[in-house]
Design a protein around this motif. Sequence first.
Motif, PDB file in Angstrom:
ATOM      1  N   GLU A   7       0.836  -1.202   0.000  1.00 39.67           N
ATOM      2  CA  GLU A   7       0.000   0.000   0.000  1.00 39.67           C
ATOM      3  C   GLU A   7       0.869   1.250   0.000  1.00 39.67           C
ATOM      4  O   GLU A   7       0.586   2.230  -0.703  1.00 39.67           O
ATOM      5  CB  GLU A   7      -0.910  -0.036   1.233  1.00 39.67           C
ATOM      6  N   SER A  31     -16.005  -0.615  -5.023  1.00 44.48           N
ATOM      7  CA  SER A  31     -15.380  -0.305  -3.739  1.00 44.48           C
ATOM      8  C   SER A  31     -13.983   0.275  -3.874  1.00 44.48           C
ATOM      9  O   SER A  31     -13.330   0.572  -2.872  1.00 44.48           O
ATOM     10  CB  SER A  31     -15.314  -1.574  -2.872  1.00 44.48           C
ATOM     11  N   GLU A  33     -11.221  -1.043  -4.554  1.00 46.51           N
ATOM     12  CA  GLU A  33     -10.182  -1.835  -3.896  1.00 46.51           C
ATOM     13  C   GLU A  33      -9.085  -2.258  -4.861  1.00 46.51           C
ATOM     14  O   GLU A  33      -8.078  -2.814  -4.442  1.00 46.51           O
ATOM     15  CB  GLU A  33     -10.800  -3.073  -3.236  1.00 46.51           C
ATOM     16  N   GLY A  98      -6.344  -4.367  -2.647  1.00 47.64           N
ATOM     17  CA  GLY A  98      -6.350  -4.213  -1.194  1.00 47.64           C
ATOM     18  C   GLY A  98      -5.047  -3.569  -0.759  1.00 47.64           C
ATOM     19  O   GLY A  98      -4.715  -2.465  -1.159  1.00 47.64           O
TER      20      GLY A  98
END
Length: 446
Positions: A7, A31, A33, A98
């Motif tokens: 991330e 979403s 993601e 994610g």
Amino acid sequence: MGKKQGEQGAAWLSEKMSGQVDFEQRSLGSSDEIGLQYLSSLTNSDMINRYIVIPSYEMESLQAFENYIASFPGTVQAGERQQIIEFVLKGFVLISIGKSGYLFNAVKVESSGVGEAVNEAIVQGPRDAFSENIELNINLIRRRYQSETLKIDMLTVGKVSRTSVAILYDDERVDRQVLKEMKKRIENVKIDILQSAGELEKYISPERVRIFPTMIVTERPDRVVFNIAEGKVAVLINSNGFAILAPSIFSDFFTAMDDKIQVPMVGWFLKTIRYIGLLLTLTLPSLYVTFASYNPEILKIQISLLIAGSRAAVPYPSFMEVFLMLLMMEFLTEASLRLPKAIGPTATTVGGLILGQAATQAGLVSNIMIILVSAVAISNFIIPISMMGYTIRVIKYIMTLFAITFGLLGVVGSVVGLIMYLSGIRSFGRPYMKMYALEIKSKGGQ
């Protein structure tokens, strides 16, 4: 690489590549993601759409999509930050799922629109040339200059044509003053239609009355990459297969890309040959007029008699003979450029042979004049950059006029005046006659 690191790698890449006009960031799914980060100039959009975008909406779950990407051939799990940016600069897509990151191979390989260099051919080295597609040209440069410091600024020139203009430079090496001046000049260009790099070069040059070029117009991507690495600014124009390089000094116009490939001694020898050719093409016509009509006593008596015997049947002065043959050579050169490629070389070669032989037999020109004109033409053709070649073709007539008026003193005076004129020229504030592109700093760095 852990999920938290993945991330952070995506966020770091977004910050590092901010401001790049071809850097794209996309989010997939409701979403958000799934995130995509890539350079559009280096990646294949069809591959991204077919193998990433469409499957992301067809997969039943996020985990299924992650497993699909992880098992796709050529995909690499994102590692350290340096690895991420190196792969992105090669054409990979950073896929953030994610908190995990994957590098997907979507490299765009351009080949159909890339041709060989025609005006700046070399023996060794890359043979590709710019095309008329600005995105393809940026791709050719980015593939060779894989650095995050390569920046691209986009401008639009032309009220009617709305031509896209890209300014490329290395953010760490570029001269800020030159970059600022280049942007200012391009933004101040007020024309309706822009179609070529040479046209833009004319408009952004501050000197309206000039004869020597102060910017290189080239078709070679490798030359552009080499100059960007030296801290210069490159300008690409859409729908035109040439780039502008600035600032450019006098010696840049006599440097071929072959010189960078050869061993140093051979490279310097080749460059010296070009300077000798420059001297010959400039001075041979004027020296012939001087020694034939004004100062024959300077030469050895045998050479003076040889010139006089060769001109015995010529019915007009030496300067008319020089201008006649030089103009005939200019006609042949222009004909070779304008005629269709199928007949151009044959027509000009046959025409030149017949013209020279017939003129000599008829007594219109001397045998020595034919040799001299051939030497002048060959010497002019060894200049790598055609813009400088055209300039030298004009300068030799000016020097011949000085020789006609003042004899040997005119030749010497014109050479000195030419050097003084060149010493006063500036290219974006840089001395035109500076022989080395990089300044040598003192040991103290001052």
